[in-house]
Structure formats: structure tokens, C-alpha cells
Design a protein around this motif. Structure first.
Motif: not given
Lengths: 427, 294
Positions: A36, A38, A44, A46-49, A51, A95, A100-104, B23-24, B127, B191-192, B194, B292
Motif C-alpha cells: 500500500k 499513499f 495539496r 484541492d481546488t479547480l482554480k 489546476r 484498515k 476501509i483502504y484498498r491495497a495496491d 477493499g471498499p 459508500r 478532491r475539488f 470548489d 484516503e
């Protein structure tokens, strides 16, 4: 990976055959080469702007490999411990097991019904009554609504909260809340329970009650996977334990051995997940831990101690560099991390002059302890000074042991002090 | 003790077959579990919303009614639309209640998964239950509001027809498109962020671009181009059907010339299909890793 049966047995009689039986029991959890990672953006986005304004700026990612090739099996009826320091990946592993998490990469297979408890009382809504919360929790865990409603009774009985069933949770005391949450967990009655540090909340008596209930369930073939950094619990209850460090599986097998290796990692000083690379365990410290154990006065190793039973606390360390005048100090903490007492010594020659410890030499410290501790969980912190002067520490406050003092009745206070009490009638 | 261990192995020991754990996901645990959980979340939410307040259910009805009173005044007396449209007050009320369902669901859905961070990061459950519960709660509100709407419909002298029985079809269509949009916004919001800011504005714009305040044929009559655009809106055919089936049987049917023509209807339906497909695709893609991203 060492064979658990080849490790020197230190537990009470019967555990050897119990282990053999467990190995023959069906496998309930099978994990193979689990990976796994991350992906953490350095900044971070987080916003479209962001991008849109910087479409060409490459977002820089840092990869955190939380799990690297973990493989193990858990058999039916087994208590399996997953131990490691903070950030080692143990909670991530739980987890992933809990979906709760998905393994890679890698594969997980499980049998039977699973109930994960990442936190006590997760999903409890303070605005809802106990009744609503218990039913909601049951449905959340995959029960039907009818089954969840049926379970309500057994939960309330266990928690002894029947008269407060229609009280909103926000009006519960924290003690009642913990009782309810624990009852929900116990009454989930799943084949496999995944539990993360649950016993860290509440007091020692509560923790012991939890483990006693789990143990009772074990008789009927229930399986427990426990994530913790409390070695006392692992040593006292687990059949096998796995040590994880930096996402790697460092050890799998005997819990005593897992605990010892954990303490050795602590001696290394480095926090996992912060620096990448670096060498083997304990390389950066001037001292490495070889062994730490408790024994009774006859010299037999002990996993835990009975109340009033005096014992010897032993530490074996090896110097990695010359230590001018090694001084060792120990501090014993109770479950609330309150210091109960301390002891220490300086290495001396026969004439009382301090002696130097050369690199490669081993030092054994043995402390005979007149046990006046009240029943509960204890841990031992170790500090080592190179020359005996303050500030010249090779190690400071490293946790090197956890143990239980077992007793029938809980006692107030931290230690017994003998008091001669007389009562008489005055004329 | 060892003997006991052997004997107490539960009967399930025989069917302890190892299954792969992947997984979920949006649907982990199956449809039944999804439905039970969503339904329970929605009913508790609904109860909490109305039993906690002094006037309770009245608020659910009062909100659209107050807005309705204002708009009715403006559109009958200021814009004089009321006189030209048959049963304008109930037409307006009905449309507002239907569109209000979409408005309420989608706006609540946007931050819903982030708002449930505690359970998303710590428990395993399908979910999809989170946005589905949001839409279900709004659906309960819609049904209660529709009771009031039908009281008004009768009071204003609309005569009942057999097409009233088709009301569930209208609700179902609204439900599907609303759920699809809610799935998209709730899963993309982590993730967004906005989306949270834009969404209110977007829904307000959509409110005016949907034949809620006015019937489609009035726009067609005044500005053909504007009418053409509005006819593309996925909500237009639903509201047109609602009007025709419940209030005015003579109103233009979706796809008729007065409502923009069959091509526009086809495009509008295509947009709906695209939104639904996208919803499934986006949600399935985001669900496994949403814990995550929080």
C-alpha cells in the motif's frame, strides 16, 4: 521469519500444545505480499482554480510506502497481535484488512464474518438515542435491520444501560458511552474481530475487562487481530505477534520475541516514516538492547507478575561505542503514565570507582524489586548516560518493557504501603 | 481448556471458505445492505430534522410555501404571467416543490461524504449509502410537500384525471436524475472543494433555465433561441410531463413543437443518460479511495 515453536518457551504449561492446535486450525485470514502506497502531494491541490491557473505545473508527489510486502496467516481461535511504533504502518494494515483502504498489490482472503473496530464507538451520533445508535451501528456493520434490533437487547444488558435506552447519547457520561461502545463491539459476535488500540481508552480495569471478554470468546473459536503498541497486552494475551517497521514485516512469531524486538527498535531512536533509508536497528544509538525480561527470585522468566510477588527486572545491553561511565536510570510508569518510582545504577568497579564500558562489551543490569505495585499495567522507561553527567545521554526515556501486575481486586492508589491499623473504643 | 476449545468450535467451521477481499467500493456488501443502511440513515436524519424543532413538519411545508407566495405575487402582478397560464398558482407551486427536491438533495449531497468523515475513514460500508440517504431524506420531504400541493390543486379547481396516477413516474424520473447528480458532486467534492462554492450559484442558474416559473411555450413564443436552449435541460421534459399529467391536460407534450421539438427532446434525454452513466462511472472510480482523500 522464525518458527514460533522453536523460540524458547516462556509461558505457562499447555501453551505449546495450544499453539500446535492453532496451527492445525483452519486459516481465517490469509494475506500475501500486501502493498500500500499513499501518494501525498507536496502542495495539496484541492481546488479547480489551482489546476486551471497552473495547468502545467507538475504537482509534486511524495510516495509513502505504508506497507511493503506483508504476508501472514491467522488461524481460527488465534489472538494475533500487530505491533510497531507510531507511523510504522500497523494501522494502515488494519484498515486494509477492514476494507476501509484498498491495497495496491497483493492478496487478502478471509473466511467468516468480520467486525472491524478501528475506534471505540465509531459512528455514534450524539444527537440520536442509544437505541437508534445501536441499531444504526448494527446495520452499518452489515446486519439486517431486524437482526440489529434483536441485538439491541443483548447490547443493553451487557452495558447495563437498559434504563437509558431512549436517552440521547449527548447526555451520556463518558463512562456510559464507553460501556455502550464496548458492548456494541462485544455483541457484534463476529468470527473475526479487528481491534485497533481500543484498550488504550479507559482505565486499566476496563482494558482488562475487555481482554477477559475476548478471551472468553476465544473458547468458542473467535479470532482476534489486535493492533497495539502496548507490549504488556501482546505478551499477556496474543498467541503470535507481527512486528512492523517502516511498512516492512520485521518479525512474525512468538509475542515475547516480538515485544523484545520492538523495544530494540525503540533503542534505535529513529522514528519510522521520517527519514528514509538509514541502517539496521539501533545503529544510531551508542547502546543496543539485547534483551529485557522479568524473572522470579528463583530465576524463571515471567510474562507478568502476581500482586505482592517480588521479581527481578533484567536488562542486557551492548555498547556500540566507548562509554566513559555508563549510568542507567529506570522509571516505572503506571497505566496513566504517572511515574510510580525510579531506580538506577552506575557501573562501578569493586572499589567503587566508576568503570568504563568499551565498545562491544555487554552490560547486564538486574534490579530486584520489592513488589508493592497495585494490580494494573506498567511500563518501564530507560535512560542511559555516557558519563553520568546530565545532558550526556545516549538514550533518554525509552520505553523498554511493559508488564501486568495481576490481582483479584482492584486497589486504590499506586502502591501498597503497609499500615498497622488499630481500632479501639475509648472509654 | 484445550478440550473445550476443540469442542466449542462453532458449526460455521465447516463453511469457513476463504473469499477474496478487494477493499471498499460503492456497493460493498451488496444491494440489500446498501438499501437497509441508506433507508435507516435517511429515516433517522428525517426524524431528527423534524422532531428536534418546535414547529417540526410545518417548516418543511412552510419554506416552499413562503417562497411560493412571494413568487406568485411577483409573477401574477408584476410580470402578469399568471393571467396567461391556466392554473398558474398551482403550476408554480408544483414545479417549485419538484425542483426544490433536486435543489435540496444536490446541495446537501455536495459536502455529505466529507461530513461523514468519521465513519468513512473508520468503518467499512457501501459508500453509495451516503448520497443515497441524502436523496432519500429529500424524497420524504417531497412526498410530504406533495400532499400540500394536491390540497392546493383541488382548492384551485383542477379536476382530477386518470393521469394523476402517473405521479410516481414523475417522482421516479426526478429521483434518478437527482441521485445521479448527487453521486457525482458528493464523490468529487473531496478532491475539488470548489464545487461547494459553485454549486449554489449553479443550481440557482439552473432554476431560472428550467421551466419552473414559466411554461415552456411562453418562452418559445417570445424568444425562440432561448426556448431552444431551455428545451435541452434534462429537467424540462419532466416538468412538462408533470404539468400535462397533473394540472393542464392541454399543455404541450415534451417533444412537441411548442416545447422545442423532438430533436431537442432527444438531446435532453441524451444528456440525462450521459449524466447517469457518468454518475456510475465517477462514483465507482472514486469510492475505493475516498477514505484516503479526506
Amino acid at each position: 521469519m522464525s518458527d514460533p515453536l522453536s523460540v524458547e518457551g516462556t509461558r505457562a504449561g499447555g501453551s505449546q500444545s495450544r499453539r500446535a492446535r492453532l496451527r492445525a486450525a483452519p486459516i481465517l485470514i490469509e494475506v500475501r505480499e500486501l502493498e500500500k502506497t499513499f501518494v501525498i502531494p507536496d502542495r495539496r491541490v484541492d481546488t479547480l482554480k489551482e489546476r486551471v491557473v497552473h495547468p502545467l505545473r507538475k504537482v509534486e508527489y511524495r510516495e509513502l510506502r505504508a506497507l511493503r510486502g506483508i504476508s501472514f496467516d491467522v488461524h481460527q481461535g488465534e489472538f494475533f497481535g500487530i505491533v510497531g511504533r507510531n507511523g510504522s504502518g500497523k494501522s494502515t494494515l488494519l484498515k486494509v484488512l477492514a476494507s476501509i483502504y484498498r491495497a495496491d498489490a497483493g492478496r487478502i482472503r478471509m473466511a467468516g464474518r468480520l467486525a472491524p473496530f478501528i475506534e471505540l464507538g465509531v459512528g455514534f451520533n450524539p444527537e440520536l438515542t442509544a437505541r437508534e445508535n445501536v441499531v444504526l451501528n448494527g446495520v452499518m456493520m452489515g446486519l439486517g435491520r431486524r437482526a440489529a434490533a434483536r441485538r439491541l437487547d443483548s447490547v443493553l444488558d451487557f452495558a447495563e444501560l437498559r434504563e437509558f435506552v431512549d436517552l440521547k447519547l449527548k447526555n451520556y457520561s463518558s463512562g456510559m458511552m464507553v460501556r455502550l461502545a464496548f458492548a456494541v463491539m462485544v455483541q457484534a459476535n463476529a468470527d473475526v474481530m479487528l481491534v485497533d488500540e481500543v484498550l488504550a481508552v479507559g482505565d486499566a480495569a476496563f482494558g482488562q475487562k475487555c481482554m477477559d471478554v475476548f478471551r472468553e470468546r476465544r473458547q468458542s473459536g473467535k479470532t482476534l487481530v489486535l493492533v497495539t503498541h502496548d507490549m504488556a497486552t501482546v505478551q499477556a494475551y496474543c498467541d503470535r505477534a507481527m512486528l512492523i517497521h517502516d511498512g516492512e514485516q520485521r518479525f512474525l512469531g512468538d509475542p515475547e520475541e516480538a515485544a523484545l524486538r520492538y523495544y530494540r527498535l525503540n533503542f534505535g531512536g529513529r522514528q519510522p516514516g521520517t527519514a528514509n533509508g538509514a541502517g539496521a536497528d539501533g545503529e544510531r544509538a551508542d547502546v543496543s538492547l539485547l534483551d529485557v525480561w522479568l524473572e522470579d527470585l528463583a530465576g524463571a522468566r515471567l510474562a507478568d507478575v502476581q500482586e505482592g510477588q517480588s521479581f527481578r527486572f533484567n536488562v542486557l545491553v551492548e555498547a556500540r561505542a566507548d562509554l566513559k561511565s555508563p549510568t542507567l536510570g529506570f522509571e516505572l510508569l503506571n497505566v496513566d503514565d504517572v511515574s510510580v518510582f525510579g531506580f538506577g545504577t552506575t557501573l562501578e568497579k569493586a572499589d567503587g570507582v566508576s568503570r568504563r564500558l568499551a565498545a562491544g562489551e555487554r552490560l547486564r543490569v538486574s534490579a530486584e524489586i520489592d513488589n508493592r505495585l497495585v494490580p494494573g499495567r506498567y511500563s518501564v522507561l530507560c535512560s542511559i548516560s555516557r558519563s553520568g553527567t546530565r545532558g550526556d545521554d545516549a538514550l533518554r526515556d525509552v520505553r523498554i518493557a511493559d508488564f501486568l501486575v495481576k490481582g483479584e481486586d482492584p486497589m486504590p492508589g499506586m502502591i501498597f504501603v503497609r499500615a498497622r491499623v488499630d481500632a479501639s473504643v475509648e472509654r | 481448556m484445550i478440550g473445550r476449545f476443540e469442542r466449542d468450535v462453532p458449526p460455521s467451521a465447516t463453511d469457513l471458505v476463504l473469499r477474496d477481499i478487494r477493499g471498499p467500493s460503492a456497493l460493498s456488501g451488496g444491494w440489500r445492505r446498501l438499501w437497509e443502511l441508506s433507508y435507516l440513515l435517511a429515516t433517522t436524519d428525517f426524524k431528527r430534522a423534524y422532531f428536534g424543532t418546535a414547529l417540526g413538519y410545518l417548516w418543511s411545508v412552510a419554506r416552499p410555501l413562503l417562497l411560493f407566495a412571494v413568487l406568485l405575487e411577483v409573477f401574477t402582478h408584476v410580470f402578469r404571467l399568471g393571467a396567461q397560464v391556466e392554473h398558474y398558482p398551482v403550476f408554480l407551486l408544483f414545479n417549485m416543490v419538484l425542483f426544490g427536491f433536486f435543489q435540496e438533495s444536490s446541495s446537501t449531497a455536495v459536502p455529505s461524504i466529507v461530513g461523514q468523515e468519521g465513519i468513512v475513514r473508520k468503518t467499512q460500508f457501501p459508500r453509495l449509502a451516503i448520497p443515497l440517504a441524502v436523496v432519500l431524506t429529500a424524497l420524504f420531504n417531497l412526498v410530504l410537500n406533495l400532499v400540500v400541493v394536491f390540497v392546493f390543486i383541488l382548492v384551485f379547481g383542477v379536476s382530477p384525471t386518470w393521469t394523476w396516477l402517473l405521479l410516481p413516474v414523475i417522482i421516479a424520473m426526478m429521483f434518478v436524475i437527482t441521485l445521479a447528480v448527487s453521486m457525482i458532486v458528493s464523490s468529487l467534492y473531496p478532491r475539488f472543494r470548489d464545487i461547494g462554492i459553485i454549486w449554489t450559484v449553479f443550481v440557482t442558474a439552473l432554476f431560472y433555465a428550467t421551466p419552473v416559473l414559466y411554461p415552456i411555450e411562453r418562452v418559445e413564443a417570445t424568444s425562440h433561441r432561448l426556448g431552444q436552449v431551455i428545451a435541452l435541460n434534462p429537467f424540462s421534459p419532466i416538468l412538462e410531463l408533470a404539468r400535462k399529467w397533473i394540472i393542464s391536460p392541454d399543455a404541450p407534450a415534451p417533444g412537441s413543437a411548442a416545447a422545442g421539438g423532438p430533436v431537442r427532446l432527444a438531446i435532453s434525454l441524451a444528456i440525462t443518460v450521459v449524466i447517469c452513466v457518468m454518475a456510475v462511472w465517477v462514483f465507482r472510480r472514486e469510492a475505493p479511495r475516498i477514505a484516503e482523500a479526506l
